[in-house]
Design an enzyme around this catalytic site. Structure first.
Site, PDB file in Angstrom:
ATOM      1  CG  HIS A   7      -6.268   5.237  -0.500  1.00 11.79           C
ATOM      2  ND1 HIS A   7      -5.803   5.691   0.924  1.00 11.79           N
ATOM      3  CD2 HIS A   7      -4.854   4.273  -0.995  1.00 11.79           C
ATOM      4  CE1 HIS A   7      -3.744   5.655   0.284  1.00 11.79           C
ATOM      5  NE2 HIS A   7      -3.851   5.449  -0.002  1.00 11.79           N
ATOM      6  CD  GLU A  43      -4.032  11.427  -5.043  1.00  8.68           C
ATOM      7  OE1 GLU A  43      -2.506  10.985  -4.936  1.00  8.68           O
ATOM      8  OE2 GLU A  43      -4.622  11.047  -4.156  1.00  8.68           O
ATOM      9  CD  GLN A  60      -3.835   6.934  -3.273  1.00 11.04           C
ATOM     10  OE1 GLN A  60      -3.106   5.884  -3.624  1.00 11.04           O
ATOM     11  NE2 GLN A  60      -3.949   8.346  -2.752  1.00 11.04           N
ATOM     12  CG  HIS A  84      -0.462   2.221  -2.194  1.00 16.71           C
ATOM     13  ND1 HIS A  84       0.198   2.705  -3.032  1.00 16.71           N
ATOM     14  CD2 HIS A  84      -0.977   2.343  -1.378  1.00 16.71           C
ATOM     15  CE1 HIS A  84      -0.488   4.126  -2.775  1.00 16.71           C
ATOM     16  NE2 HIS A  84      -2.166   4.033  -2.809  1.00 16.71           N
ATOM     17  CD  GLU A 134      -0.309   6.173   1.571  1.00 12.17           C
ATOM     18  OE1 GLU A 134      -0.545   5.208   0.176  1.00 12.17           O
ATOM     19  OE2 GLU A 134      -0.733   6.639   1.312  1.00 12.17           O
TER      20      GLU A 134
HETATM   21  C1  MC0 Z   1       8.652  -2.508  -5.385  1.00  8.82           C
HETATM   22  N1  MC0 Z   1       8.071  -3.477  -5.873  1.00  8.82           N
HETATM   23  C2  MC0 Z   1       7.122  -3.518  -4.637  1.00  8.82           C
HETATM   24  C3  MC0 Z   1       6.028  -2.690  -4.869  1.00  8.82           C
HETATM   25  N2  MC0 Z   1       7.033  -1.489  -5.786  1.00  8.82           N
HETATM   26  N3  MC0 Z   1       6.607  -4.863  -4.368  1.00  8.82           N
HETATM   27  C4  MC0 Z   1       5.455  -4.698  -4.376  1.00  8.82           C
HETATM   28  N4  MC0 Z   1       4.495  -3.488  -4.442  1.00  8.82           N
HETATM   29  C5  MC0 Z   1       5.057  -2.119  -4.639  1.00  8.82           C
HETATM   30  N5  MC0 Z   1       4.145  -1.643  -5.286  1.00  8.82           N
HETATM   31  C6  MC0 Z   1       9.360  -4.483  -5.380  1.00  8.82           C
HETATM   32  C7  MC0 Z   1       9.654  -5.244  -6.273  1.00  8.82           C
HETATM   33  O1  MC0 Z   1       9.366  -5.480  -6.934  1.00  8.82           O
HETATM   34  C8  MC0 Z   1      11.660  -5.266  -6.072  1.00  8.82           C
HETATM   35  O2  MC0 Z   1      10.737  -6.408  -5.839  1.00  8.82           O
HETATM   36  C9  MC0 Z   1      11.860  -4.228  -5.005  1.00  8.82           C
HETATM   37  O3  MC0 Z   1      10.210  -3.741  -4.259  1.00  8.82           O
HETATM   38  C10 MC0 Z   1      12.211  -3.066  -4.919  1.00  8.82           C
HETATM   39  O4  MC0 Z   1      11.907  -2.587  -6.396  1.00  8.82           O
HETATM   40  P1  MC0 Z   1      12.220  -1.537  -7.522  1.00  8.82           P
HETATM   41  O5  MC0 Z   1      11.621  -1.746  -8.374  1.00  8.82           O
HETATM   42  O6  MC0 Z   1      13.843  -1.556  -7.538  1.00  8.82           O
HETATM   43  O7  MC0 Z   1      12.141   0.174  -6.939  1.00  8.82           O
HETATM   44  P2  MC0 Z   1      13.137   0.542  -5.672  1.00  8.82           P
HETATM   45  O8  MC0 Z   1      13.013   0.465  -4.453  1.00  8.82           O
HETATM   46  O9  MC0 Z   1      13.888   1.776  -5.854  1.00  8.82           O
HETATM   47  O10 MC0 Z   1      11.533   1.360  -5.141  1.00  8.82           O
HETATM   48  C11 MC0 Z   1      10.626   0.548  -4.101  1.00  8.82           C
HETATM   49  C12 MC0 Z   1      10.007   1.429  -2.967  1.00  8.82           C
HETATM   50  C13 MC0 Z   1       9.113   2.995  -3.753  1.00  8.82           C
HETATM   51  C14 MC0 Z   1       8.555   0.083  -2.031  1.00  8.82           C
HETATM   52  C15 MC0 Z   1      10.833   1.616  -2.205  1.00  8.82           C
HETATM   53  O11 MC0 Z   1       8.303   2.215  -4.709  1.00  8.82           O
HETATM   54  C16 MC0 Z   1       8.684   3.571  -2.724  1.00  8.82           C
HETATM   55  O12 MC0 Z   1       9.438   4.163  -2.148  1.00  8.82           O
HETATM   56  N6  MC0 Z   1       7.249   3.592  -2.738  1.00  8.82           N
HETATM   57  C17 MC0 Z   1       6.616   4.527  -1.742  1.00  8.82           C
HETATM   58  C18 MC0 Z   1       6.245   5.565  -2.882  1.00  8.82           C
HETATM   59  C19 MC0 Z   1       5.051   5.578  -3.430  1.00  8.82           C
HETATM   60  O13 MC0 Z   1       4.679   4.476  -3.615  1.00  8.82           O
HETATM   61  N7  MC0 Z   1       4.202   6.624  -3.951  1.00  8.82           N
HETATM   62  C20 MC0 Z   1       3.804   6.677  -5.060  1.00  8.82           C
HETATM   63  C21 MC0 Z   1       2.085   6.232  -4.033  1.00  8.82           C
HETATM   64  P3  MC0 Z   1      12.659  -7.666  -6.596  1.00  8.82           P
HETATM   65  O14 MC0 Z   1      11.552  -8.688  -6.308  1.00  8.82           O
HETATM   66  O15 MC0 Z   1      12.108  -7.250  -8.352  1.00  8.82           O
HETATM   67  O16 MC0 Z   1      13.603  -7.417  -6.296  1.00  8.82           O
HETATM   68  S1  MC0 Z   1       2.057   8.358  -4.011  1.00  8.82           S
HETATM   69  C22 MC0 Z   1       0.386   8.062  -2.919  1.00  8.82           C
HETATM   70  O17 MC0 Z   1      -0.363   7.177  -2.596  1.00  8.82           O
HETATM   71  C23 MC0 Z   1       0.124   9.341  -2.494  1.00  8.82           C
HETATM   72  C24 MC0 Z   1      -0.127   9.668  -2.578  1.00  8.82           C
HETATM   73  C25 MC0 Z   1      -1.259   8.588  -1.179  1.00  8.82           C
HETATM   74  O18 MC0 Z   1      -1.948   7.657  -1.254  1.00  8.82           O
HETATM   75  O19 MC0 Z   1      -2.045  10.209  -0.693  1.00  8.82           O
END
Ligand code: MC0
Length: 146
Positions: A7, A43, A60, A84, A134
């Protein structure tokens, strides 16, 4: 082995309005919807096509359920858009370990629960040329009732 685009995750402020845009503009219907409290999202999965590995590809649409969720934080900073990309695999455990071994940060020690009972993990966007990535193993089909 990664065998399909499972997705593309799209962050939005208003899930119902965004679902309606995809229905009215492209004719895509909601295949499944749910709330994932652990991830902080409401979602909708829009099925695009079946894939040759026996799975399918979806869009998604994601609306945050709280501001401090990953999608809530991302929306506040970037606005709506592609959040993502997810690759499908029959073996999220094995593939994530193999990718970890190549020096890419895998965000979870163990896969967590994703859409439709799937098992998911994420790779850090800073290790993937700016793309939050992912990995997904779909839930097995429900056993047939006898
Ligand atoms: C953050 N950054 C990204 C980003 N999110 N870059 C590209 N795409 C994204 N989606 C970048 C920010 O711009 C920043 O860069 C750096 O990563 C740190 O971001 P932050 O804003 O300080 O945030 P953090 O570090 O607290 O968290 C970022 C992180 C988090 C990726 C670790 O979003 C995470 O754990 N994501 C995985 C879970 C998730 O996304 N869940 C939602 C979908 P700079 O350069 O400014 O420092 S759930 C889902 O999809 C499920 C239900 C499913 O598929 O079934």
């Amino acid at each position: 082995m990664l065998t399909r685009i499972d997705h593309i995750g799209i962050a939005c402020f208003d899930l119902d309005k965004t679902v309606e845009f995809y229905r009215a503009t492209y004719g895509f219907e909601v295949f499944h919807s749910e709330v994932n409290e652990e991830q902080g999202v409401r979602e909708a999965m829009l099925k695009i096509n079946e894939t040759s590995d026996g799975g399918a590809s979806y869009l998604q649409l994601l609306e945050p359920t709280r501001e401090d969720s990953a999608v809530g934080k991302w929306l506040a900073k970037n606005g709506e858009g592609v959040h993502h990309i997810a690759f499908g695999t029959a073996d999220v455990d094995g593939d994530s370990e193999a990718i970890r071994g190549k020096g890419v940060r895998v965000l979870y020690d163990e896969p967590r629960t994703g859409s439709m009972g799937s098992r998911i993990t994420f790779l850090h966007p800073k290790d993937c040329h700016g793309v939050l990535t992912e990995l997904v193993t779909a839930a097995p089909p429900a056993a047939e009732e006898h």
